[in-house]
Design a protein around this motif. Sequence first.
Motif, short mmCIF file in Angstrom:
data_model
loop_
_atom_site.label_atom_id
_atom_site.label_comp_id
_atom_site.label_asym_id
_atom_site.label_seq_id
_atom_site.Cartn_x
_atom_site.Cartn_y
_atom_site.Cartn_z
N TYR A 82 0.83 -1.21 0.00
CA TYR A 82 0.00 0.00 0.00
C TYR A 82 0.86 1.25 0.00
O TYR A 82 0.55 2.24 -0.68
CB TYR A 82 -0.92 -0.01 1.21
CG TYR A 82 -1.90 1.14 1.25
CD1 TYR A 82 -2.94 1.21 0.33
CD2 TYR A 82 -1.76 2.16 2.18
CE1 TYR A 82 -3.84 2.27 0.35
CE2 TYR A 82 -2.65 3.22 2.21
CZ TYR A 82 -3.69 3.27 1.29
OH TYR A 82 -4.56 4.32 1.32
N GLN A 85 2.10 1.70 -3.43
CA GLN A 85 1.04 2.21 -4.29
C GLN A 85 0.79 3.69 -4.05
O GLN A 85 0.56 4.46 -4.99
CB GLN A 85 -0.23 1.39 -4.07
CG GLN A 85 -0.14 -0.04 -4.58
CD GLN A 85 -1.33 -0.88 -4.18
OE1 GLN A 85 -2.16 -0.46 -3.37
NE2 GLN A 85 -1.42 -2.08 -4.73
N ASP A 155 -5.23 1.04 -6.71
CA ASP A 155 -5.64 -0.36 -6.55
C ASP A 155 -5.04 -1.28 -7.60
O ASP A 155 -5.14 -2.50 -7.47
CB ASP A 155 -7.17 -0.46 -6.59
CG ASP A 155 -7.74 0.16 -7.86
OD1 ASP A 155 -6.96 0.78 -8.61
OD2 ASP A 155 -8.95 0.03 -8.08
#
Length: 288
Positions: A82, A85, A155
């Motif tokens: 995460y 990302q 995502d």
Amino acid sequence: MSVPSIDLNTLLSTCVHALVVYPVLICGLMLVPVMTVWIFYLLTGWRNKAVHQAVYRALKAEYERQCEDQRLARMAEGKKQYELQLALHSVWEQVTSLSHAFHGTTPQIEADLWEISKLFGALMPALVLPECYRPFYVELMAIARGLTHLGTQIDSGRAEGEDLDFYQKWVEELWARFRLFELKNNNQQRRLQHRLSEIRALHTSLGKHYCLAMYNPAYQRFPGMLHIVELMLEESSVPAEQLSEHVTALMKQLSKLAVSFECERYGFLNGEDSFLNLLLKSCRVHSN
């Protein structure tokens, strides 16, 4: 010799005692091994049960520990992914901001223009890229194509730490080079605008000083050349550093015109107060 008398009661009690006590003793002696074996098996069962329970508790604890380790590992991996990302999303935002900076705007201004266009039903104004910024824009598009392989959304990010660091440093280095170029280019553009204004004023003064200058083809073409250079400077078609060569050429062209007019008027170069000398002084000031 006398025969002892036998008491029947004593004899009877002895027989009864023998018939009752001896079998009990024999049965008791026979039950001792049985009880021993039974107690042994009972203790063995308790021991095995205790061992099984201890092994079960140990295996359960190990299983729970492994499950907890796997859960923590998945959480750490998910957190790391995460963060990567988010970092990828941040790089994309920098790329977008840099692209808008190349076009002389910002994402916030574009968002406001979009809201205004929706409110009034008008079209969004097209973004115009100055030609002097095109090399930076081409390099930015190369970065964008590389980032596309790592994902375009949070995502769907497939970023790796090393790849992301590479593109992050590339974008930051491009930002730094663009800011430095923009600062130098803007300063040079201001100086060139001042020089072009002076050249236009000198050209006008040249026409007023020499009455026949208006009929000279070179003098007539000079405003067109000056306008082209001014247009290139206004539209940032080329970097100001390269455009300074054209400005210098215009100044030399104006000097040649002044020399020709001076010779046509006097047949020779006039003294210190001539327009040509004033023009040459102006050229020396700009060259310094």
